[in-house]
Design a protein around this motif. Structure first.
Motif, mmCIF file in Angstrom:
data_model
loop_
_atom_site.group_PDB
_atom_site.id
_atom_site.type_symbol
_atom_site.label_atom_id
_atom_site.label_comp_id
_atom_site.label_asym_id
_atom_site.label_seq_id
_atom_site.Cartn_x
_atom_site.Cartn_y
_atom_site.Cartn_z
ATOM 1 N N VAL A 83 0.841 -1.205 0.000
ATOM 2 C CA VAL A 83 0.000 0.000 0.000
ATOM 3 C C VAL A 83 0.872 1.250 0.000
ATOM 4 O O VAL A 83 0.596 2.210 -0.729
ATOM 5 C CB VAL A 83 -0.971 -0.023 1.207
ATOM 6 C CG1 VAL A 83 -1.657 1.325 1.388
ATOM 7 C CG2 VAL A 83 -1.999 -1.124 1.032
ATOM 8 N N LEU A 84 1.927 1.253 0.813
ATOM 9 C CA LEU A 84 2.830 2.405 0.836
ATOM 10 C C LEU A 84 3.485 2.627 -0.525
ATOM 11 O O LEU A 84 3.604 3.770 -0.986
ATOM 12 C CB LEU A 84 3.900 2.220 1.911
ATOM 13 C CG LEU A 84 3.412 2.330 3.363
ATOM 14 C CD1 LEU A 84 4.532 1.942 4.327
ATOM 15 C CD2 LEU A 84 2.892 3.724 3.663
ATOM 16 N N MET A 85 3.885 1.534 -1.186
ATOM 17 C CA MET A 85 4.477 1.656 -2.522
ATOM 18 C C MET A 85 3.453 2.165 -3.531
ATOM 19 O O MET A 85 3.769 2.969 -4.396
ATOM 20 C CB MET A 85 5.060 0.312 -2.962
ATOM 21 C CG MET A 85 6.306 -0.083 -2.205
ATOM 22 S SD MET A 85 6.946 -1.685 -2.689
ATOM 23 C CE MET A 85 7.645 -1.295 -4.282
ATOM 24 N N LEU A 86 2.218 1.685 -3.386
ATOM 25 C CA LEU A 86 1.150 2.092 -4.293
ATOM 26 C C LEU A 86 0.920 3.604 -4.240
ATOM 27 O O LEU A 86 0.688 4.249 -5.259
ATOM 28 C CB LEU A 86 -0.144 1.351 -3.932
ATOM 29 C CG LEU A 86 -1.352 1.611 -4.812
ATOM 30 C CD1 LEU A 86 -1.092 1.090 -6.227
ATOM 31 C CD2 LEU A 86 -2.581 0.931 -4.225
ATOM 32 N N PHE A 87 1.045 4.178 -3.051
ATOM 33 C CA PHE A 87 0.827 5.614 -2.878
ATOM 34 C C PHE A 87 2.115 6.429 -2.902
ATOM 35 O O PHE A 87 2.136 7.593 -2.524
ATOM 36 C CB PHE A 87 0.037 5.875 -1.594
ATOM 37 C CG PHE A 87 -1.378 5.384 -1.674
ATOM 38 C CD1 PHE A 87 -2.318 6.047 -2.465
ATOM 39 C CD2 PHE A 87 -1.776 4.238 -1.002
ATOM 40 C CE1 PHE A 87 -3.618 5.595 -2.564
ATOM 41 C CE2 PHE A 87 -3.081 3.778 -1.087
ATOM 42 C CZ PHE A 87 -3.998 4.453 -1.875
ATOM 43 N N GLY A 88 3.216 5.787 -3.321
ATOM 44 C CA GLY A 88 4.482 6.498 -3.500
ATOM 45 C C GLY A 88 5.163 6.894 -2.214
ATOM 46 O O GLY A 88 5.975 7.823 -2.200
ATOM 47 N N LYS A 89 4.865 6.241 -1.128
ATOM 48 C CA LYS A 89 5.480 6.573 0.156
ATOM 49 C C LYS A 89 6.753 5.774 0.413
ATOM 50 O O LYS A 89 7.471 6.050 1.355
ATOM 51 C CB LYS A 89 4.485 6.315 1.309
ATOM 52 C CG LYS A 89 3.199 7.088 1.192
ATOM 53 C CD LYS A 89 3.437 8.581 1.298
ATOM 54 C CE LYS A 89 2.129 9.333 1.226
ATOM 55 N NZ LYS A 89 2.290 10.755 1.269
ATOM 56 N N LEU A 90 7.035 4.790 -0.415
ATOM 57 C CA LEU A 90 8.253 3.997 -0.285
ATOM 58 C C LEU A 90 9.038 4.022 -1.571
ATOM 59 O O LEU A 90 8.567 3.996 -2.628
ATOM 60 C CB LEU A 90 7.944 2.541 0.048
ATOM 61 C CG LEU A 90 7.920 2.156 1.499
ATOM 62 C CD1 LEU A 90 7.615 0.677 1.665
ATOM 63 C CD2 LEU A 90 9.178 2.488 2.228
#
Length: 90
Positions: A83-90
């Motif tokens: 989820v974090l990768m999906l929203f560009g947070k990782l």
């Protein structure tokens, strides 16, 4: 040796690493050098050591946390990372 577990571990790691950013980094490093054997040996040693650490930590954790709960914790961690990768947070 339990060949079923061996095969499962091999296939799981092989598929997980295939095309990931680590493999792409190794491809890039290989393209920049003539010492392909050194890249192969360095990358292989790193993967072996990381796998050894995973086995040791996993073995130690199962002494404290039941395997079923450990599996759930890891599953939730993967979902959170996704989820974090999906929203560009990782």
């Amino acid at each position: 040796m339990d060949w079923k577990i061996f095969g499962t571990a091999f296939i799981t790691l092989f598929l997980a690493e295939l095309g990931d950013k680590t493999q792409l980094a190794i491809i890039t490093l290989t393209a920049k050098t003539d010492s392909k054997i050194a890249v192969f040996l360095g990358a292989s040693a790193a993967l072996v050591i990381v796998s050894l650490l995973a086995v040791l930590v996993g073995g130690a954790l199962t002494q404290v946390v039941p395997a079923e709960w450990l599996q759930r914790i890891v599953a939730v961690a993967f979902i959170v990372i996704g989820v974090l990768m999906l929203f560009g947070k990782l």
